[in-house]
Motif scaffolding. Sequence first.
Motif, PDB file in Angstrom:
ATOM      1  N   LEU A  58      45.845 149.835  27.822  1.00 48.49           N
ATOM      2  CA  LEU A  58      45.520 148.696  28.683  1.00 48.49           C
ATOM      3  C   LEU A  58      44.136 148.202  28.319  1.00 48.49           C
ATOM      4  O   LEU A  58      43.152 148.951  28.373  1.00 48.49           O
ATOM      5  N   TYR A  59      44.053 146.935  27.909  1.00 57.19           N
ATOM      6  CA  TYR A  59      42.782 146.279  27.613  1.00 57.19           C
ATOM      7  C   TYR A  59      42.530 145.215  28.685  1.00 57.19           C
ATOM      8  O   TYR A  59      43.442 144.462  29.044  1.00 57.19           O
ATOM      9  N   LEU A  60      41.306 145.148  29.176  1.00 55.77           N
ATOM     10  CA  LEU A  60      40.959 144.156  30.186  1.00 55.77           C
ATOM     11  C   LEU A  60      39.773 143.329  29.719  1.00 55.77           C
ATOM     12  O   LEU A  60      38.854 143.843  29.065  1.00 55.77           O
ATOM     13  N   LEU A  61      39.798 142.036  30.069  1.00 51.70           N
ATOM     14  CA  LEU A  61      38.655 141.162  29.825  1.00 51.70           C
ATOM     15  C   LEU A  61      37.581 141.421  30.879  1.00 51.70           C
ATOM     16  O   LEU A  61      37.898 141.726  32.039  1.00 51.70           O
ATOM     17  N   ASP A  62      36.317 141.293  30.479  1.00 55.68           N
ATOM     18  CA  ASP A  62      35.236 141.505  31.438  1.00 55.68           C
ATOM     19  C   ASP A  62      35.096 140.294  32.357  1.00 55.68           C
ATOM     20  O   ASP A  62      35.875 139.332  32.281  1.00 55.68           O
ATOM     21  N   LEU A 135      51.385 142.632  24.986  1.00 55.62           N
ATOM     22  CA  LEU A 135      51.739 141.649  26.007  1.00 55.62           C
ATOM     23  C   LEU A 135      50.486 141.112  26.695  1.00 55.62           C
ATOM     24  O   LEU A 135      49.631 141.898  27.131  1.00 55.62           O
ATOM     25  N   PRO A 136      50.343 139.786  26.849  1.00 56.14           N
ATOM     26  CA  PRO A 136      49.244 139.233  27.650  1.00 56.14           C
ATOM     27  C   PRO A 136      49.533 139.415  29.140  1.00 56.14           C
ATOM     28  O   PRO A 136      50.671 139.239  29.586  1.00 56.14           O
ATOM     29  N   LEU A 137      48.525 139.781  29.914  1.00 57.58           N
ATOM     30  CA  LEU A 137      48.673 140.007  31.351  1.00 57.58           C
ATOM     31  C   LEU A 137      47.899 138.950  32.129  1.00 57.58           C
ATOM     32  O   LEU A 137      46.821 138.517  31.706  1.00 57.58           O
ATOM     33  N   HIS A 138      48.442 138.561  33.290  1.00 55.66           N
ATOM     34  CA  HIS A 138      47.838 137.500  34.094  1.00 55.66           C
ATOM     35  C   HIS A 138      47.657 137.983  35.533  1.00 55.66           C
ATOM     36  O   HIS A 138      48.448 138.780  36.040  1.00 55.66           O
ATOM     37  N   ASP A 139      46.606 137.458  36.177  1.00 57.69           N
ATOM     38  CA  ASP A 139      46.361 137.825  37.568  1.00 57.69           C
ATOM     39  C   ASP A 139      47.099 136.880  38.511  1.00 57.69           C
ATOM     40  O   ASP A 139      47.936 136.085  38.079  1.00 57.69           O
ATOM     41  N   GLN A 142      47.126 133.261  37.749  1.00 58.36           N
ATOM     42  CA  GLN A 142      47.701 133.004  36.430  1.00 58.36           C
ATOM     43  C   GLN A 142      46.640 132.863  35.343  1.00 58.36           C
ATOM     44  O   GLN A 142      46.847 132.206  34.325  1.00 58.36           O
ATOM     45  N   GLN A 143      45.506 133.505  35.566  1.00 54.39           N
ATOM     46  CA  GLN A 143      44.480 133.549  34.536  1.00 54.39           C
ATOM     47  C   GLN A 143      44.692 134.773  33.659  1.00 54.39           C
ATOM     48  O   GLN A 143      45.011 135.854  34.150  1.00 54.39           O
ATOM     49  N   LEU A 144      44.505 134.594  32.361  1.00 47.99           N
ATOM     50  CA  LEU A 144      44.661 135.689  31.414  1.00 47.99           C
ATOM     51  C   LEU A 144      43.603 136.755  31.699  1.00 47.99           C
ATOM     52  O   LEU A 144      42.403 136.462  31.725  1.00 47.99           O
ATOM     53  N   GLY A 145      44.039 137.991  31.941  1.00 49.97           N
ATOM     54  CA  GLY A 145      43.099 139.036  32.324  1.00 49.97           C
ATOM     55  C   GLY A 145      43.032 140.214  31.381  1.00 49.97           C
ATOM     56  O   GLY A 145      42.077 140.993  31.442  1.00 49.97           O
ATOM     57  N   GLY A 146      44.029 140.372  30.489  1.00 48.98           N
ATOM     58  CA  GLY A 146      43.991 141.507  29.578  1.00 48.98           C
ATOM     59  C   GLY A 146      45.269 141.638  28.779  1.00 48.98           C
ATOM     60  O   GLY A 146      46.101 140.719  28.727  1.00 48.98           O
ATOM     61  N   LEU A 147      45.439 142.802  28.151  1.00 49.97           N
ATOM     62  CA  LEU A 147      46.590 143.065  27.284  1.00 49.97           C
ATOM     63  C   LEU A 147      47.170 144.437  27.604  1.00 49.97           C
ATOM     64  O   LEU A 147      46.431 145.387  27.905  1.00 49.97           O
ATOM     65  N   LEU A 148      48.494 144.544  27.525  1.00 46.73           N
ATOM     66  CA  LEU A 148      49.202 145.822  27.630  1.00 46.73           C
ATOM     67  C   LEU A 148      49.908 146.068  26.300  1.00 46.73           C
ATOM     68  O   LEU A 148      50.652 145.201  25.827  1.00 46.73           O
ATOM     69  N   LEU A 149      49.660 147.230  25.701  1.00 42.56           N
ATOM     70  CA  LEU A 149      50.197 147.514  24.367  1.00 42.56           C
ATOM     71  C   LEU A 149      50.963 148.825  24.386  1.00 42.56           C
ATOM     72  O   LEU A 149      50.527 149.810  25.000  1.00 42.56           O
ATOM     73  N   ILE A 150      52.114 148.831  23.734  1.00 52.42           N
ATOM     74  CA  ILE A 150      52.868 150.069  23.501  1.00 52.42           C
ATOM     75  C   ILE A 150      53.109 150.186  22.004  1.00 52.42           C
ATOM     76  O   ILE A 150      53.209 149.176  21.293  1.00 52.42           O
TER      77      ILE A 150
END
Length: 523
Positions: A58-62, A135-139, A142-150
């Motif tokens: 899980l990657y998150l934008l600051d 996968l791009p993740l949204h709050d 609907q703002q881009l907040g991070g990435l989920l990777l497998i």
Amino acid sequence: MSSLKLPSLFDQLAQPLVYAESLLARFSHLAASSDSRSLQQQLVAAAAELSHCPLAQLYLLDKTHTQLTLCAEWLDGAPLQREASTLPSDYKDQQLLQYCLFQNQVLHVEALNSSLYATPFLPDTDRSWRSLLCLPLHDREQQLGGLLLIAQRDDQALEAFADSLRLLGDFAMGQLQLLQRLDNTPSTPPDIASSTISHQRGYGLIGDSPAMQRVYRLISKVLHNPVSVIVAGETGTGKELVARSIHDYGLRRSQAFIAQNCSALPEALLESELFGYVKGAFTGANQDRAGLFDAADGGTLFLDEIGDMPLGLQAKLLRVLQEGELRPLGSNRTHKVDVRIIAASHHDLRTLVDKGQFREDLFYRLGHFPIEIPPLRERGTDIQLLARRFAEEACCFLQRGPCRWSDEALEHLAGYHFPGNVRELKGLIARALLLCEGNVLLPEHFSLPDSQQPISSRSLRERLEQVERNLLLDCLRKNQGNQTSAASELGLPRRTLLYRMQRLNINAADLRLKDRAQAQARP
């Protein structure tokens, strides 16, 4: 049970009912989580176990939406804790992650090849990684907040899990948002987050004042959103720098940034410059020529002083904004362009609309997100920060040793009104360095019309009167000398305004002097 129709997102799975039941249980676990850290770990554990992948990240934008941080990792059935010092400070060079982030699209690589794809963000194991899904993740907004990777160590099609895991990830982002509001826990590790925010809170701009902090917060809202932006403010406040910051720290930073001053060219030339033309469109058009919209395709086009754009061109610009279609001069064909427009003007566009000098439909189409840049006189200690930076840059340019600032010189600048704003300050410092024969900048090296004596020699009354005088001059100039309108805006009776003008020795000549100073400060 055989007649039960499942959603299409389960169609490609071997046991869709079992998977759907397990997915629902994961939603319940995330909803019950009361801690941000545990929620992040639960998400990566759920992603790994649902997809039967040994790795989930899980990657998150600051908070500034500029830096990506690895916040949770699950490897071979257990959480993986890596030292912060062993992780990259940012992932700007990781093309796979940045593609998913910038394009806001799912990324699926079924056969990872080390010669084609660089994957240093994946942990080292005995076997190499062969496939991944990002996968791009949204709050909730609907703002881009991070990435989920497998990732999987075998060649495997993971795309079947994209829709369901994205729903799970978006739900977790919403829950994380709620938990952060309750416990004020940052989404990134404290040491990384604090250093990131302190380093990049200005997006390349200079200033710590509350007025500039408000600007930074507004910038953060549009970095990863494609809305058009209008940057407003007095001349010399740095509107183009703000536009460049939005581009350089946003999703389009790898593409072109093109700037055009709409008041610098006559209408016919500006039209051909923006939209391009085909051979034979007019006398001298000997070959096809692409315009600035084509040059900025995929990137950002900054239209400075858009309030000076002729009405005819405004209609063509509106067409591009609404339809994303461009027709060059002399052509019967249109083609698509993907350009983000950032416009700027020192005029009040709302006033121009009321006067019929600016199209109302274009004003509403452009003005989705206005950002007002404060004048320098409202930025407090930022004056000293900017002064020191400009002095350093000028010393390097002039190839001379660094100059020190006397306290009196800094106070001298702090008491000045700066009608030309940051541009005027930069010019004043360049001139002062040429006058300075030693290595210390003194008040006498600056010639400031409104501040003939050092501010340190003034009494408190004199300082307050100077502030009041500047405020009245600004309001009168804004209302074009109309004393009744100025008094109404200030919430004063007209007779009180007249008394204060007389008390502070303000007359029409002062207004003309200010206007002339601003005009001379413009490029």
